[in-house]
Write a protein that holds these residues in place. Structure first.
Motif, mmCIF file in Angstrom:
data_model
loop_
_atom_site.group_PDB
_atom_site.id
_atom_site.type_symbol
_atom_site.label_atom_id
_atom_site.label_comp_id
_atom_site.label_asym_id
_atom_site.label_seq_id
_atom_site.Cartn_x
_atom_site.Cartn_y
_atom_site.Cartn_z
ATOM 1 N N LYS A 1 -5.524 16.475 1.746
ATOM 2 C CA LYS A 1 -5.756 15.707 3.360
ATOM 3 C C LYS A 1 -6.270 14.564 3.273
ATOM 4 O O LYS A 1 -6.207 13.684 4.036
ATOM 5 C CB LYS A 1 -6.207 16.601 4.224
ATOM 6 C CG LYS A 1 -5.341 17.975 4.606
ATOM 7 C CD LYS A 1 -5.811 18.836 5.526
ATOM 8 C CE LYS A 1 -4.989 20.282 5.900
ATOM 9 N NZ LYS A 1 -5.606 20.862 6.599
ATOM 10 N N THR A 2 -7.119 14.248 2.078
ATOM 11 C CA THR A 2 -7.745 12.826 1.996
ATOM 12 C C THR A 2 -6.987 11.782 1.543
ATOM 13 O O THR A 2 -7.445 10.654 1.419
ATOM 14 C CB THR A 2 -9.114 13.280 0.856
ATOM 15 O OG1 THR A 2 -8.500 13.590 -0.330
ATOM 16 C CG2 THR A 2 -10.078 14.163 1.265
ATOM 17 N N GLY A 3 -5.566 11.918 1.218
ATOM 18 C CA GLY A 3 -4.679 11.198 0.611
ATOM 19 C C GLY A 3 -4.687 10.051 1.621
ATOM 20 O O GLY A 3 -4.675 10.154 2.941
ATOM 21 N N ARG A 4 -4.443 8.822 1.148
ATOM 22 C CA ARG A 4 -4.145 7.567 2.081
ATOM 23 C C ARG A 4 -2.482 7.338 2.003
ATOM 24 O O ARG A 4 -2.076 6.326 2.815
ATOM 25 C CB ARG A 4 -4.788 6.381 1.353
ATOM 26 C CG ARG A 4 -6.343 6.374 1.612
ATOM 27 C CD ARG A 4 -6.944 5.307 0.974
ATOM 28 N NE ARG A 4 -8.317 5.408 1.034
ATOM 29 C CZ ARG A 4 -9.269 4.628 0.585
ATOM 30 N NH1 ARG A 4 -8.833 3.628 -0.099
ATOM 31 N NH2 ARG A 4 -10.717 4.776 0.726
ATOM 32 N N ASN A 5 -1.720 7.938 1.281
ATOM 33 C CA ASN A 5 -0.296 7.754 1.124
ATOM 34 C C ASN A 5 0.306 9.240 1.167
ATOM 35 O O ASN A 5 0.749 9.650 0.093
ATOM 36 C CB ASN A 5 0.071 7.000 0.006
ATOM 37 C CG ASN A 5 1.523 6.651 0.030
ATOM 38 O OD1 ASN A 5 2.469 7.306 0.813
ATOM 39 N ND2 ASN A 5 2.016 5.739 -0.943
ATOM 40 N N ASP B 1 -3.765 11.684 -3.533
ATOM 41 C CA ASP B 1 -2.716 11.822 -2.936
ATOM 42 C C ASP B 1 -2.018 13.045 -3.254
ATOM 43 O O ASP B 1 -1.157 13.618 -2.632
ATOM 44 C CB ASP B 1 -1.489 10.553 -3.008
ATOM 45 C CG ASP B 1 -2.092 9.479 -2.256
ATOM 46 O OD1 ASP B 1 -2.509 9.334 -1.101
ATOM 47 O OD2 ASP B 1 -2.383 8.413 -2.986
ATOM 48 N N ASN C 1 0.952 -1.307 0.234
ATOM 49 C CA ASN C 1 -0.253 -0.039 0.246
ATOM 50 C C ASN C 1 0.862 1.292 0.094
ATOM 51 O O ASN C 1 0.533 2.431 -0.535
ATOM 52 C CB ASN C 1 -1.092 -0.161 1.326
ATOM 53 C CG ASN C 1 -2.185 -0.765 1.221
ATOM 54 O OD1 ASN C 1 -2.518 -1.340 -0.163
ATOM 55 N ND2 ASN C 1 -2.723 -1.397 2.056
ATOM 56 N N GLN C 2 1.952 1.249 0.581
ATOM 57 C CA GLN C 2 2.995 2.355 0.587
ATOM 58 C C GLN C 2 3.498 2.690 -0.845
ATOM 59 O O GLN C 2 3.739 3.820 -1.059
ATOM 60 C CB GLN C 2 4.291 2.028 1.497
ATOM 61 C CG GLN C 2 3.826 1.909 3.127
ATOM 62 C CD GLN C 2 5.208 1.488 3.925
ATOM 63 O OE1 GLN C 2 6.240 1.400 3.225
ATOM 64 N NE2 GLN C 2 4.915 1.488 5.042
ATOM 65 N N PRO D 1 -10.101 9.730 -1.995
ATOM 66 C CA PRO D 1 -8.727 9.622 -1.428
ATOM 67 C C PRO D 1 -7.849 9.978 -2.612
ATOM 68 O O PRO D 1 -7.535 9.123 -3.613
ATOM 69 C CB PRO D 1 -8.700 8.088 -1.110
ATOM 70 C CG PRO D 1 -9.739 7.338 -1.770
ATOM 71 C CD PRO D 1 -10.840 8.303 -2.075
#
Length: 232
Positions: free
Chosen positions: A201-205, A72, A20-21, A70
Motif C-alpha cells: 500500500k506504500t507504492g506510488r504507482n 510498488d 511517473n506513471q 515506497p
C-alpha cells in the motif's frame, strides 16, 4: 505572456505525470532474484518502464515496508514472516508464485584445496526463511562449531559451489539449478506459502504494481518459473 507561462507549466506537469506513471519500484527476495530479474526484462519488453529492482532478503523488505518505503510490487519468501511482522494489512493481492522447500544439499566433487579447514555445513543467518525452517525441521537452534553462517544468499550459495563446505541447508531450487554440482541428500519441509507476490500500500504507482503482479501470473512468466527451477 502570462497565459503562455501557465500553458507551458501545464505541459510540464502533464509530461512529469506521464513519466511517473512509467516508474516502478520492485523488491524481491534473493532466492527468486534471477527469476524476477528475467521477469522484469520480459515485462519491459511489452511496455517501456523505468524499473528500480532491488534484491533484499524478505525480512529486510518487510522492514522497509514497515517504515513506509515506497514499493510498488514485491516477491517474498515465507508468508509466515508476513504474519509474524504484522504486515498482512499492508499488502494487497497476495498471490502464490511457486512453492519452496528446504533441503540438505551436498557438494559433488572435492572441497576447495585453497581453503584451509574447508568442510562442514552452511546455514543462512538467523531470521532468514531458510534458517527458520531449517531450525523447525531439525528441532534445534543450536549447531556444532563445524557450521558456517552465511550473511546473505550469494555467500550461502558460493560456500557450496566453491567448495568451502560439504553440505548446506538451502532451497531445493538451488540444487536443481546445479544438478552436476549439488546433490539433494534430504528433503525437508515446504516453506509456508513459498514465494508470493503482493502490492504494498506504500507504492506510488498502484496501476503499475497491479500490471506487474498480473504479469507474474501470466503463462509467459510460468515458463520463466520453470526455467529457473522454481516450479516443475
Amino acid at each position: 505572456m502570462k497565459q503562455l507561462g501557465w500553458f507551458l507549466l501545464g505541459i510540464l506537469l502533464v509530461g512529469t505525470g506521464c513519466k511517473n506513471q512509467n516508474k516502478l519500484v520492485v523488491y524481491t527476495d534473493p532466492w527468486a532474484g534471477d527469476f524476477v530479474t528475467a521477469a522484469v526484462e520480459e515485462f519491459n519488453g511489452e511496455e517501456k518502464w523505468d524499473i528500480n529492482l532491488r534484491i533484499l532478503s524478505t525480512e529486510t523488505i518487510l522492514q522497509h515496508l514497515h517504515f513506509g518505503q515506497p514499493i510498488d510490487a514485491v516477491v517474498l519468501l515465507d508468508t509466515g514472516l508476513i504474519h509474524v511482522q504484522g504486515m498482512v494489512d499492508d499488502l494487497e493481492g497476495i498471490q502464490t508464485l511457486a512453492p519452496a522447500r528446504v533441503v540438505r544439499a551436498r557438494r559433488l566433487g572435492p572441497l576447495n584445496p585453497n581453503i584451509p579447514g574447508a568442510g562442514g555445513t552452511v546455514l543462512e543467518a538467523s531470521h532468514r526463511p531458510t534458517r527458520r525452517w531449517t531450525e523447525r525441521w531439525l528441532g534445534t537452534t543450536t549447531f556444532p562449531d563445524s557450521v558456517r553462517y552465511a550473511n546473505f544468499y550469494k555467500q550461502c550459495r558460493d560456500y557450496l559451489l566453491r567448495g568451502w563446505v560439504r553440505d548446506g541447508f538451502v532451497l531445493e531450487s538451488l540444487a536443481k539449478t546445479y544438478p552436476d554440482r549439488l546433490e539433494v541428500m534430504e528433503r525437508g519441509p515446504e516453506i509456508r506459502g513459498g514465494f508470493v507476490t503482493a502490492r504494498p500500500k506504500t507504492g506510488r504507482n498502484p496501476l503499475g504494481g497491479q500490471k506487474f503482479s498480473d504479469f507474474l501470473q501470466s503463462e509467459k512468466t510460468q515458463n520463466l518459473l520453470a526455467a529457473y527451477h522454481l516450479i516443475p
